[in-house]
Write an enzyme that holds these catalytic residues in place. Sequence first.
Site, short mmCIF file in Angstrom:
data_model
loop_
_atom_site.label_atom_id
_atom_site.label_comp_id
_atom_site.label_asym_id
_atom_site.label_seq_id
_atom_site.Cartn_x
_atom_site.Cartn_y
_atom_site.Cartn_z
N CYS A 51 0.85 -1.20 0.00
CA CYS A 51 0.00 0.00 0.00
C CYS A 51 0.88 1.24 0.00
O CYS A 51 1.73 1.42 0.87
CB CYS A 51 -0.89 -0.01 1.23
SG CYS A 51 -1.68 1.57 1.52
N CYS A 54 0.55 3.36 3.37
CA CYS A 54 0.97 2.87 4.69
C CYS A 54 2.29 3.53 5.11
O CYS A 54 3.12 3.90 4.27
CB CYS A 54 1.12 1.35 4.67
SG CYS A 54 -0.45 0.47 4.96
N HIS A 113 -4.02 0.42 8.22
CA HIS A 113 -4.57 0.11 6.89
C HIS A 113 -5.95 -0.53 6.96
O HIS A 113 -6.75 -0.41 6.02
CB HIS A 113 -3.59 -0.82 6.18
CG HIS A 113 -3.93 -1.15 4.76
ND1 HIS A 113 -3.67 -0.29 3.72
CD2 HIS A 113 -4.52 -2.23 4.20
CE1 HIS A 113 -4.07 -0.83 2.58
NE2 HIS A 113 -4.60 -2.02 2.84
N ASN A 153 -13.52 9.87 -0.86
CA ASN A 153 -14.21 8.85 -1.65
C ASN A 153 -13.97 7.54 -0.94
O ASN A 153 -12.83 7.10 -0.83
CB ASN A 153 -13.63 8.75 -3.06
CG ASN A 153 -13.90 10.00 -3.88
OD1 ASN A 153 -14.96 10.61 -3.75
ND2 ASN A 153 -12.95 10.38 -4.72
N SER A 161 -9.33 4.15 -5.09
CA SER A 161 -8.41 3.17 -5.66
C SER A 161 -7.52 2.52 -4.59
O SER A 161 -6.68 1.70 -4.90
CB SER A 161 -7.56 3.82 -6.76
OG SER A 161 -7.05 5.06 -6.32
N HIS A 164 -6.88 1.99 2.05
CA HIS A 164 -6.29 2.65 3.22
C HIS A 164 -7.14 3.88 3.56
O HIS A 164 -7.46 4.67 2.67
CB HIS A 164 -4.85 3.06 2.91
CG HIS A 164 -4.08 3.46 4.14
ND1 HIS A 164 -3.08 2.70 4.69
CD2 HIS A 164 -4.22 4.54 4.96
CE1 HIS A 164 -2.62 3.29 5.78
NE2 HIS A 164 -3.30 4.42 5.96
N HIS A 166 -8.34 7.23 3.87
CA HIS A 166 -7.77 8.51 3.46
C HIS A 166 -8.81 9.38 2.76
O HIS A 166 -9.82 8.89 2.28
CB HIS A 166 -6.56 8.30 2.53
CG HIS A 166 -6.95 7.88 1.14
ND1 HIS A 166 -7.42 6.62 0.84
CD2 HIS A 166 -6.94 8.55 -0.04
CE1 HIS A 166 -7.67 6.53 -0.46
NE2 HIS A 166 -7.40 7.69 -1.02
N GLN A 168 -9.08 13.52 0.58
CA GLN A 168 -8.30 14.42 -0.27
C GLN A 168 -8.69 15.87 0.02
O GLN A 168 -9.75 16.14 0.58
CB GLN A 168 -8.57 14.13 -1.74
CG GLN A 168 -8.15 12.73 -2.17
CD GLN A 168 -8.16 12.57 -3.69
OE1 GLN A 168 -7.58 13.38 -4.41
NE2 GLN A 168 -8.82 11.54 -4.17
O1 LIG Z 1 -7.87 10.85 -6.85
P1 LIG Z 1 -8.24 9.40 -7.00
O2 LIG Z 1 -8.67 8.77 -5.69
O3 LIG Z 1 -7.19 8.60 -7.70
O4 LIG Z 1 -9.51 9.41 -7.97
C1 LIG Z 1 -10.85 9.45 -7.57
O5 LIG Z 1 -11.22 10.72 -7.02
C2 LIG Z 1 -11.10 11.85 -7.89
C3 LIG Z 1 -11.67 13.06 -7.19
O6 LIG Z 1 -13.04 12.91 -6.85
C4 LIG Z 1 -11.82 11.61 -9.23
O7 LIG Z 1 -11.49 12.65 -10.11
C5 LIG Z 1 -11.46 10.27 -9.86
O8 LIG Z 1 -12.27 10.03 -10.98
C6 LIG Z 1 -11.65 9.15 -8.82
O9 LIG Z 1 -11.29 7.91 -9.36
#
Ligand SMILES: O=P(O)(O)O[C@H]1O[C@H](CO)[C@@H](O)[C@H](O)[C@H]1O
Lengths: 339, 339
Positions: A51, A54, A113, A153, A161, A164, A166, A168
């Site tokens: 990961c 991590c 994790h 997300n 993706s 873990h 997290h 943004q």
């Molecule tokens: O930034 P990540 O986690 O790779 O990507 C994810 O979040 C982003 C922000 O919402 C989006 O634009 C991506 O389509 C989504 O796959």
Amino acid sequence: MNSDLQDYSHKRLNILTGEWVLVSPHRAKRPWQGQNEAVSNEVRPAHDPNCYLCAGNKRINGETNPNYEDVFVFTNDFAALQTGSKDFTIEDGLLTAQSEHGICKVICFSPDHSKSLAEMDPSEIEKVVIAWQREYNALAKNDFIEYVQIFENKGAVMGCSNPHPHGQIWSQSSLPNEIIKKDENQSEYFNKKNRSLLGDYLDQELSKQERIIFENDAFVVLVPFWAVWPYETMIVPKRHQPNILGLKGHETLLFSEAISVLTKVYDKLFNTSFPYSSGIHQAPTNDKDNSHWHWHMSFYPPLLRSATVKKFMVGYEMFGSPQRDITAEIACEKLKQLI
Amino acid sequence: MNSDLQDYSHKRLNILTGEWVLVSPHRAKRPWQGQNEAVSNEVRPAHDPNCYLCAGNKRINGETNPNYEDVFVFTNDFAALQTGSKDFTIEDGLLTAQSEHGICKVICFSPDHSKSLAEMDPSEIEKVVIAWQREYNALAKNDFIEYVQIFENKGAVMGCSNPHPHGQIWSQSSLPNEIIKKDENQSEYFNKKNRSLLGDYLDQELSKQERIIFENDAFVVLVPFWAVWPYETMIVPKRHQPNILGLKGHETLLFSEAISVLTKVYDKLFNTSFPYSSGIHQAPTNDKDNSHWHWHMSFYPPLLRSATVKKFMVGYEMFGSPQRDITAEIACEKLKQLI
Ligand SMILES: O=P(O)(O)O[C@H]1O[C@H](CO)[C@@H](O)[C@H](O)[C@H]1O
Ligand SMILES: O=P(O)(O)O[C@H]1O[C@H](CO)[C@@H](O)[C@H](O)[C@H]1O
């Protein structure tokens, strides 16, 4: 409760965005023959050597993560927004474009994790809240940053993706669409009444008690009247404050408690690690007077019927308006019972 | 072509909705470790005894489908909108709701269970176009119908619960969000210039030739400058006309040809039956003067990198603005090569 809203197709107004949601209460009986989502209830290790989030592991750009003990923030290795790139404006007939600058960060909620916010204590979540405050404050200090979007997300179905825990933070040089709408509607109300739109809405919800899931001294967790996603919710501070820097004393812990209660309830609903996108909408970080802003955190979870059947926001929703089957009141009832 | 648009993060304005899309051309290099979609390239039989849309089969409500030979339209057995239900308005403080009436229909494009529009001849597709015209016209005759949304959800990933080639038509008693925006922007332009906004845009695109995929005597297929979805496209009639009833003579066939060329190209792109939601935005069916409307058909396909990796419109996109990685120009280039 007005029973027309439970019996007949209708639309409801989102007072923050000025947009409508179509509600079809009678439609929940429709059988489902479409796509099922994969559920992953696999038990994850506390540390995964593969990961890139991590502690102590290498990221794709070659950097090594520190041996962090609670929260760890770093600049996104594949940021959607760039700093220091060229400034330009295109006004070519009907083609309009403008350069957009920004800073994108990743925030690991815990070195563990295997955990999600639902499995962390309020005192651990509080460290995330304090990191959000620190980042909002630091990013706002950049002259070119006008808005800071904190979000998470969660779950593969929400495009996440890496499991873990997290979130943004994307900060940028102009206001994104959703903020423009909420800015206008809150500002109009505040200028007219000298009161917070969301504060007045909260008073009304608290007196009705039809869509409230949970409250403590500083926060209310509710299903907004205009909820779009089946189990959409909102965490709203009781005191009118434009951004999360307004939290005082133990309010950071009370906010963490609200997040904790809500995410635990979500996990119980379909007995799965509940996917969602969550985000904090708060005052822009520009030079304007933003006292009309009343910050709030929203959760948009896609699941509708079970851990594997989600609501699809597709054809009609993309071309017309968002549409939902179960009403906000029924959703609230179900969530409340799980506390 | 302006190279800044291919190199730096920027935003582009959708002149029809007034909203922005964030473009991050540099981000296409990001590795993908997230969810993969299931691909189903199974060969389907021409008639499936278990399909409730196939000719001669029983539907869930007990009715039997006729032995139709081309297009078959019926009222949705689980319609999101009801007719004849109670009329009501709620204006209770900050809670605003209104009853919404409507008629929802399902349109089978072909009795052949195994086909999609991409596998049908333009002359077969023309029968679908003529059915759309007939339905739009008939629904518009209802006094209480103000807007008719024609759309298709194709593929399980787009919430389609039955692979039999079919679309839907939802008609309703008020204008949905997206139509309100497009109505305002087209009307403002038309009142100022006495010309169609989309017509002028088309002229500009035709002279630039940077985003045009295909054209015939009556239609242009292009990637709009402000495209949100990775391979989003638009079919626009060259002649200014408010709705699909404006098609004259062999223009229904030319429209069908445009649909045919585009859907075939889509299937070739990732060598799969390409999922999308498509929809026709056209003039409301109310009593107002809608001559500012220039109808168009849009395709919103979710796939980004391959048949199994889609673009997720999640956290930032839900809370901020839609965001894309590859530019409209690159997407157009790729699609055009496949004709
Ligand atoms: O930034 P990540 O986690 O790779 O990507 C994810 O979040 C982003 C922000 O919402 C989006 O634009 C991506 O389509 C989504 O796959
Ligand atoms: O009507 P269907 O095909 O059962 O359902 C599909 O299309 C509808 C209209 O876009 C959506 O509301 C549903 O979420 C989707 O699953």
